[in-house]
Design a protein around this motif. Structure first.
Motif, PDB file in Angstrom:
ATOM      1  N   UNK A 213       0.846  -1.188   0.000  1.00 59.16           N
ATOM      2  CA  UNK A 213       0.000   0.000   0.000  1.00 59.16           C
ATOM      3  C   UNK A 213       0.882   1.239   0.000  1.00 59.16           C
ATOM      4  N   UNK A 214       0.607   2.166  -0.929  1.00 63.16           N
ATOM      5  CA  UNK A 214       1.366   3.411  -1.052  1.00 63.16           C
ATOM      6  C   UNK A 214       0.418   4.568  -0.781  1.00 63.16           C
ATOM      7  N   UNK A 215       0.774   5.405   0.195  1.00 65.34           N
ATOM      8  CA  UNK A 215      -0.062   6.547   0.551  1.00 65.34           C
ATOM      9  C   UNK A 215       0.824   7.681   1.035  1.00 65.34           C
ATOM     10  N   UNK A 216       0.709   8.840   0.383  1.00 61.24           N
ATOM     11  CA  UNK A 216       1.501   9.990   0.788  1.00 61.24           C
ATOM     12  C   UNK A 216       2.993   9.771   0.671  1.00 61.24           C
ATOM     13  N   UNK A 217       3.411   8.938  -0.267  1.00 57.29           N
ATOM     14  CA  UNK A 217       4.828   8.648  -0.434  1.00 57.29           C
ATOM     15  C   UNK A 217       5.355   7.577   0.492  1.00 57.29           C
ATOM     16  N   UNK A 218       4.560   7.142   1.471  1.00 62.86           N
ATOM     17  CA  UNK A 218       4.967   6.104   2.416  1.00 62.86           C
ATOM     18  C   UNK A 218       4.482   4.754   1.907  1.00 62.86           C
TER      19      UNK A 218
ATOM     20  N   UNK B 144       7.660  -0.804   6.788  1.00 62.56           N
ATOM     21  CA  UNK B 144       7.277   0.563   6.457  1.00 62.56           C
ATOM     22  C   UNK B 144       8.494   1.283   5.901  1.00 62.56           C
ATOM     23  N   UNK B 145       8.304   1.931   4.757  1.00 62.59           N
ATOM     24  CA  UNK B 145       9.397   2.635   4.098  1.00 62.59           C
ATOM     25  C   UNK B 145       8.940   4.042   3.760  1.00 62.59           C
ATOM     26  N   UNK B 146       9.717   5.028   4.202  1.00 60.80           N
ATOM     27  CA  UNK B 146       9.399   6.426   3.923  1.00 60.80           C
ATOM     28  C   UNK B 146      10.162   6.900   2.694  1.00 60.80           C
ATOM     29  N   UNK B 147       9.672   7.935   2.010  1.00 61.45           N
ATOM     30  CA  UNK B 147      10.295   8.354   0.748  1.00 61.45           C
ATOM     31  C   UNK B 147      11.637   9.025   0.962  1.00 61.45           C
ATOM     32  N   UNK B 148      12.570   8.755   0.045  1.00 62.49           N
ATOM     33  CA  UNK B 148      13.870   9.437  -0.008  1.00 62.49           C
ATOM     34  C   UNK B 148      14.561   9.462   1.342  1.00 62.49           C
ATOM     35  N   UNK B 149      14.540   8.330   2.033  1.00 61.21           N
ATOM     36  CA  UNK B 149      15.122   8.272   3.368  1.00 61.21           C
ATOM     37  C   UNK B 149      16.534   7.709   3.272  1.00 61.21           C
ATOM     38  N   UNK B 150      17.525   8.602   3.182  1.00 63.07           N
ATOM     39  CA  UNK B 150      18.924   8.199   3.142  1.00 63.07           C
ATOM     40  C   UNK B 150      19.589   8.398   4.499  1.00 63.07           C
ATOM     41  N   UNK B 151      18.769   8.429   5.561  1.00 62.91           N
ATOM     42  CA  UNK B 151      19.313   8.638   6.898  1.00 62.91           C
ATOM     43  C   UNK B 151      19.057   7.430   7.788  1.00 62.91           C
ATOM     44  N   UNK B 152      17.815   6.950   7.838  1.00 62.37           N
ATOM     45  CA  UNK B 152      17.477   5.856   8.746  1.00 62.37           C
ATOM     46  C   UNK B 152      17.341   4.512   8.041  1.00 62.37           C
ATOM     47  N   UNK B 153      17.027   4.504   6.749  1.00 63.16           N
ATOM     48  CA  UNK B 153      16.889   3.253   6.000  1.00 63.16           C
ATOM     49  C   UNK B 153      18.018   3.155   4.987  1.00 63.16           C
ATOM     50  N   UNK B 154      19.181   2.763   5.467  1.00 56.61           N
ATOM     51  CA  UNK B 154      20.378   2.738   4.624  1.00 56.61           C
ATOM     52  C   UNK B 154      21.032   1.365   4.633  1.00 56.61           C
TER      53      UNK B 154
ATOM     54  N   UNK C 176      -7.125  -1.510   0.269  1.00 58.84           N
ATOM     55  CA  UNK C 176      -6.420  -2.791   0.253  1.00 58.84           C
ATOM     56  C   UNK C 176      -6.213  -3.344   1.658  1.00 58.84           C
ATOM     57  N   UNK C 177      -5.688  -2.537   2.569  1.00 57.13           N
ATOM     58  CA  UNK C 177      -5.411  -3.024   3.919  1.00 57.13           C
ATOM     59  C   UNK C 177      -6.695  -3.313   4.692  1.00 57.13           C
ATOM     60  N   UNK C 178      -7.749  -2.564   4.398  1.00 60.64           N
ATOM     61  CA  UNK C 178      -9.007  -2.823   5.091  1.00 60.64           C
ATOM     62  C   UNK C 178      -9.651  -4.113   4.599  1.00 60.64           C
ATOM     63  N   UNK C 179      -9.494  -4.408   3.326  1.00 61.64           N
ATOM     64  CA  UNK C 179     -10.070  -5.637   2.781  1.00 61.64           C
ATOM     65  C   UNK C 179      -9.448  -6.873   3.426  1.00 61.64           C
ATOM     66  N   UNK C 180      -8.151  -6.810   3.710  1.00 61.25           N
ATOM     67  CA  UNK C 180      -7.458  -7.962   4.292  1.00 61.25           C
ATOM     68  C   UNK C 180      -7.266  -7.822   5.804  1.00 61.25           C
ATOM     69  N   UNK C 181      -7.953  -6.871   6.435  1.00 60.49           N
ATOM     70  CA  UNK C 181      -7.943  -6.683   7.891  1.00 60.49           C
ATOM     71  C   UNK C 181      -6.523  -6.451   8.427  1.00 60.49           C
ATOM     72  N   UNK C 182      -5.733  -5.707   7.677  1.00 63.07           N
ATOM     73  CA  UNK C 182      -4.359  -5.438   8.099  1.00 63.07           C
ATOM     74  C   UNK C 182      -4.330  -4.407   9.222  1.00 63.07           C
ATOM     75  N   UNK C 183      -5.085  -3.312   9.071  1.00 64.42           N
ATOM     76  CA  UNK C 183      -5.078  -2.261  10.086  1.00 64.42           C
ATOM     77  C   UNK C 183      -5.546  -2.786  11.438  1.00 64.42           C
ATOM     78  N   UNK C 184      -6.540  -3.641  11.415  1.00 59.78           N
ATOM     79  CA  UNK C 184      -7.050  -4.204  12.663  1.00 59.78           C
ATOM     80  C   UNK C 184      -5.973  -5.013  13.381  1.00 59.78           C
ATOM     81  N   UNK C 185      -5.227  -5.810  12.634  1.00 65.23           N
ATOM     82  CA  UNK C 185      -4.174  -6.617  13.244  1.00 65.23           C
ATOM     83  C   UNK C 185      -2.965  -5.771  13.635  1.00 65.23           C
ATOM     84  N   UNK C 186      -2.720  -4.683  12.905  1.00 65.26           N
ATOM     85  CA  UNK C 186      -1.617  -3.799  13.267  1.00 65.26           C
ATOM     86  C   UNK C 186      -1.864  -3.127  14.613  1.00 65.26           C
ATOM     87  N   UNK C 187      -3.093  -2.695  14.845  1.00 65.98           N
ATOM     88  CA  UNK C 187      -3.406  -2.054  16.124  1.00 65.98           C
ATOM     89  C   UNK C 187      -3.219  -3.022  17.286  1.00 65.98           C
ATOM     90  N   UNK C 188      -3.584  -4.263  17.083  1.00 64.51           N
ATOM     91  CA  UNK C 188      -3.369  -5.258  18.135  1.00 64.51           C
ATOM     92  C   UNK C 188      -1.879  -5.510  18.356  1.00 64.51           C
TER      93      UNK C 188
END
Length: 575
Positions: free
Chosen positions: A155-160, A176-186, A412-424
């Motif tokens: 899932x891509x939203x707001x560049x994330x 989780x991957x943020x856009x143009x992150x050459x500082x923390x995801x290297x 997409x994430x709501x269809x497969x109940x991803x957000x619900x499991x992420x909160x848990x």
């Protein structure tokens, strides 16, 4: 008397100014303490106590007098300020740096224009394979639809970009991957680095790679030639590395919290089927492959292996053809040649090679016929991923599908109940099927997991109830560690068991459940108190840290101090 003397001096000054031009008079008299510094071109040397004038309107030079002021005669630029070791603005300020060659601003503004880092090839041409080979690699199908154990949702939203891996309907991994992150995801990036200082007592060196925090290079990750040290055993780190030395390094662990990234000098470039280890004699084949397949691949490598480089064959190379191995090796050799060429024309610190985005990395490492599909809700990402899979594994390209947010009724994430499991997964308490629970707590040194029976009262005996509860907990703990990406030292407090065989069975269940996790783990035997000590390799920051920040008021302690009680009858205890 002093007043008369002052009047006479003022009178003399007035007479002088009448007879002489102002410029000549100003240059002729000796400077006094407190005089302002003259403009460039006056010919007077600067004196102690002179104040620096403000820059003229439209002047591009900085007011500090650095840079061009040093080159102009009579500018009064003064001495150069000695630069602190480690660079200025170490605290960050990446947005103020000059943009790099690919348009991304470097954290210190030192990535030069035109020196764009090398990136992995994700849009190579498709290799034509015969129909029998494609049919054998397509995997199982039922009623024309692919079936498999896993499903990957992107899932891509707001560049994330968020990646959820499902086993059946259960979420087992999340990235989780943020856009143009050459500082923390290297992780995996290759840098032309500069050694800042060497610490013999720590057997490590701090290295500047262009990020806000210096990276760490330990003695065991340093590469050297035995000929330089006459074969006298492993040299000390201060004998190999010196301050301000330029070296080539690769990141093996992302920076986490206040710790910088971890480096190695043994660079490895991963491909789909093989891993290239430049300037090495490394040679290996995945032990997960059958012995007959290992022999077949060994005969192929004898023909395609470069003489000056090492090769490691991955598990994904099972049943691949000689042409696919050769093309993968050629692609990696071109990448290494580009990295070497870029290093010769770059100045340290500089990024030489950037790993592809998270979605491509996961597909490169994990995607096979056990996945029933990869569903992507971004059109551009879908086209790029489909092109990449078509080039490296065309038999599975039909399993890449597009989830159109405009036509689908649910995200997409709501269809497969991803957000619900992420909160848990972000909660500290996890319920077990029989009514027991887990409490997961993070500390600075380690992570503690407490197992409770909770509502599980059992039927036959206390020992049997506790044993069954601990078996459930062992399975769930392995899943939670993988889902939450918990690393470092982990201590598990199982409910006490009297029977030794039961303790051994719980430890075996935990090891078997952790074997499905691709991240390296080490589990020690369970103690008589029911305590298990284990470690899990830490690579990223973890699920909780990805979705949250520490509370600014309590500092993450989840406690609010009672100021009135601390103050008592006075005011000394108030904050």
């Amino acid at each position: 008397m002093s007043e008369n003397t002052g009047d006479e001096r003022r009178a003399d000054t007035g007479r002088t100014s009448d007879k002489t031009k102002p410029e000549v008079a100003e240059a002729a008299r000796s400077p006094k303490v407190g005089d302002s510094r003259p403009a460039p071109g006056s010919g007077r040397k600067p004196q102690i106590g002179d104040s620096r004038p403000a820059p003229r309107v439209g002047d591009s030079r900085p007011a500090s007098g650095g840079g061009g002021a040093q080159d102009q005669p009579g500018s009064g630029g003064g001495r150069k300020r000695r630069r602190r070791r480690g660079g200025r603005d170490r605290s960050g300020g990446g947005g103020e740096g000059r943009p790099s060659g690919d348009g991304r601003p470097d954290q210190k503004g030192r990535q030069r224009q035109g020196n764009r880092p090398v990136e992995a090839v994700t849009d190579d041409a498709r290799l034509e394979l015969d129909e029998d080979t494609l049919k054998r690699r397509r995997g199982r199908e039922r009623r024309g639809k692919p079936i498999g154990r896993y499903l990957m949702c992107v899932s891509v939203s707001g560049g994330v970009t968020q990646i959820a891996v499902m086993e059946g309907r259960q979420l087992i991994e999340h990235y989780l991957s943020r856009p143009a992150d050459d500082v923390s995801e290297i992780h995996g990036n290759v840098y032309l680095s500069k050694v800042q200082n060497v610490l013999p007592g720590m057997e490590a060196a701090f290295v500047d790679i262009g990020t806000p925090k210096n990276a760490v290079l330990y003695r065991g990750d340093v590469q050297y030639s035995d000929a330089d040290f006459d074969g006298k055993g492993r040299p000390r780190i201060e004998q190999v590395l010196k301050a301000r030395q330029t070296i080539l390094t690769q990141v093996t662990k992302n920076p986490i919290a206040h710790k910088g990234a971890r480096l190695t000098q043994e660079v490895s470039l991963p491909g789909r089927f093989v891993v290239l280890v430049p300037n090495s004699t490394t040679f290996g084949i995945s032990k997960r492959l059958p012995e007959a397949e290992r022999k077949r691949l060994r005969s192929i490598l004898d023909r395609v292996k470069p003489k000056q480089h090492g090769i490691i064959v991955r598990t994904a190379a099972e049943n691949i053809t000689t042409e696919e191995v050769e093309r993968d090796v050629r692609r990696l050799l071109r990448q290494w040649d580009d990295i070497e060429a870029l290093a010769k024309r770059s100045q340290a610190p500089s990024l030489l090679y950037r790993e592809p985005e998270m979605a491509f990395r996961y597909i490169r490492e994990e995607f096979n016929k056990d996945f029933r599909g990869v569903v992507i809700d971004d059109a551009e990402m879908y086209e790029r991923v489909r092109t990449y899979v078509d080039s490296v594994n065309p038999a599975l390209v039909d399993r890449i599908t597009y989830h159109d947010p405009e036509t689908e009724s649910l995200p997409l994430f709501e269809r497969h109940h991803v957000h619900e499991q992420l909160r848990k997964a972000l909660d500290r308490k996890v319920w077990l099927p029989s009514g027991g629970s887990l409490i997961i707590e993070h500390t600075e040194a380690l992570t503690v997991v407490d197992v409770n029976t909770g509502k599980n009262v059992g039927r036959s005996s206390l020992e049997e109830t506790v044993f069954r509860n601990n078996l459930e907990a062992a399975e769930e703990i392995a899943r939670q560690l993988r889902l939450r990406d918990i690393g470092g030292i982990i201590v598990i407090d199982f409910v006490d068991m009297e029977v030794r065989a039961n303790r051994e069975a719980v430890a075996t269940t935990l090891r078997d459940a952790l074997a499905r996790d691709k991240t390296r783990t080490q589990v020690f035997d369970i103690s008589e108190l029911g305590i298990v000590e284990m470690t899990r390799k830490r690579i990223g920051e973890g699920l909780l840290e990805s979705f949250s920040t520490a509370c600014a008021d309590c500092g993450g302690r989840a406690r609010i101090l009672d100021d009135d009680l601390l103050a008592g009858s006075g005011r000394a205890g108030r904050r």
